[in-house]
Write an enzyme that holds these catalytic residues in place. Structure first.
Site, short mmCIF file in Angstrom:
data_model
loop_
_atom_site.label_atom_id
_atom_site.label_comp_id
_atom_site.label_asym_id
_atom_site.label_seq_id
_atom_site.Cartn_x
_atom_site.Cartn_y
_atom_site.Cartn_z
N ASP A 32 0.83 -1.21 0.00
CA ASP A 32 0.00 0.00 0.00
C ASP A 32 0.86 1.26 0.00
OD1 ASP A 32 -2.32 1.47 0.04
OD2 ASP A 32 -2.68 1.25 2.19
N HIS A 83 2.35 3.40 -8.96
CA HIS A 83 2.17 1.97 -9.27
C HIS A 83 3.35 1.44 -10.07
CE1 HIS A 83 -1.70 2.25 -7.53
NE2 HIS A 83 -2.29 2.89 -8.52
N LEU A 90 10.30 -20.92 -4.97
CA LEU A 90 9.34 -19.99 -4.36
C LEU A 90 8.01 -20.09 -5.09
CD1 LEU A 90 8.94 -17.39 -2.43
CD2 LEU A 90 9.33 -16.07 -4.50
C1 FPP Z 1 -2.06 0.31 -3.22
O1 FPP Z 1 -1.61 1.62 -3.29
C2 FPP Z 1 -1.59 -0.40 -4.36
C3 FPP Z 1 -2.36 -0.93 -5.33
C4 FPP Z 1 -3.84 -0.89 -5.38
C5 FPP Z 1 -1.76 -1.60 -6.46
C6 FPP Z 1 -0.60 -2.47 -6.06
C7 FPP Z 1 0.23 -2.71 -7.21
C8 FPP Z 1 1.57 -2.67 -7.21
C9 FPP Z 1 2.42 -2.41 -6.06
C10 FPP Z 1 2.29 -2.94 -8.36
C11 FPP Z 1 2.62 -4.40 -8.42
C12 FPP Z 1 1.84 -4.87 -9.47
C13 FPP Z 1 1.77 -6.14 -9.86
C14 FPP Z 1 1.12 -6.39 -11.11
C15 FPP Z 1 2.30 -7.28 -9.09
P1 FPP Z 1 -2.72 2.76 -3.33
O2 FPP Z 1 -2.97 3.07 -4.74
O3 FPP Z 1 -3.92 2.33 -2.55
O4 FPP Z 1 -1.94 3.91 -2.61
P2 FPP Z 1 -2.56 5.00 -1.64
O5 FPP Z 1 -3.10 4.27 -0.44
O6 FPP Z 1 -1.37 5.84 -1.31
O7 FPP Z 1 -3.61 5.73 -2.41
#
Ligand code: FPP
Length: 246
Positions: A21, A38, A132
């Site tokens: 997150d 992202h 893994l």
């Molecule tokens: C949460 O951050 C993150 C996500 C909803 C997407 C997670 C994806 C990745 C880390 C990329 C990895 C991707 C793959 C395909 C494995 P948020 O957008 O909720 O952040 P915020 O809480 O700061 O708004």
């Protein structure tokens, strides 16, 4: 600080799960559109997969997109879908060479035919990976997973293939997306929030939780080692009492 050594061999969590997150806030702090966060998050994801394999973690489950994330603006949803597709298209050969077996946890109904085929072939290609197991929770919801399992089992009872009185925790668990995989030992959540967000609701019943303010794109190898060091200090009792208290 946790360091890999023979002494720590047995204390590396067997199954690590991560709620990645904080991508959006990482981008906002830099006055960038959320999708930049992202993209940066993918780089960290790739590094952490390799680090977990090197540290002999056996199962890594990452939360990449929840069923509830479908409610984000359509541009962000389609960006995340494309990012997932691009990431696995480009990484799959290397993951295979490195002995990583990939599995998708989630509802595939909402995927395009192309993405469904990508996952079928990625799972098939990496089936023999024994270093893994990497579970990617994408379009995943813990409640939906439990309801899916209940529906599958109810159908078997209805068809006379299963006696309702024979339904055990083990049989129920085997009908989840994770089927026969061991439960997570450690769940890490980055980004400073303290909630489960519908992630592995059944499987994390006795996991140790580790929360950090670090935003996912800033999560480093050292941060993972800190989480492992904290895990090592925890006493897991699974509802029992401490051994030294008799
Ligand atoms: C949460 O951050 C993150 C996500 C909803 C997407 C997670 C994806 C990745 C880390 C990329 C990895 C991707 C793959 C395909 C494995 P948020 O957008 O909720 O952040 P915020 O809480 O700061 O708004």
């Amino acid at each position: 600080m946790f360091e890999r050594s023979a002494k720590h061999q047995s204390t590396v969590p067997n199954h690590v799960a991560i709620i990645m997150d904080g991508n959006g806030r990482w981008a906002a702090k830099r006055m960038l559109p959320r999708v930049f966060g992202h993209r940066e998050g993918v780089k960290v994801f790739k590094r952490i997969v390799r680090q977990c394999a090197d540290l002999q973690v056996r199962i890594l489950t990452v939360y990449a997109f929840s069923t509830e994330n479908q409610g984000r603006p359509p541009d962000e949803v389609s960006f995340l879908m494309d990012l997932m597709e691009k990431t696995f298209r480009t990484e799959i050969d290397e993951l295979c060479r490195e002995g990583v077996r990939v599995c998708l946890l989630g509802d595939r109904q909402g995927f395009s035919k192309r993405v469904k085929e990508l996952w079928e072939s990625a799972e098939e290609q990496t089936r023999g990976g024994n270093r893994l197991t990497l579970n990617v929770a994408f379009n995943y919801g813990g409640r939906r997973e439990i309801v899916d399992a209940a529906r599958r089992l109810a159908r078997r009872v209805h068809n006379g293939e299963l006696d309702a009185d024979c339904l055990s925790e083990e049989l129920f668990a085997n009908n989840l997306y994770t089927s026969n995989l061991a439960d997570p030992d450690l769940v890490i959540r980055t980004g400073g929030e303290f909630r489960m967000s519908n992630f592995l609701l059944w499987q994390a019943a006795y996991a140790e939780w580790y929360f950090t303010d670090v935003l996912w794109p800033d999560f480093s190898d050292e941060h993972l080692l800190e989480a492992f060091a904290e895990y090592e200090r925890r006493e897991r009792r699974f509802g029992r009492i401490s051994e030294d208290r008799g």
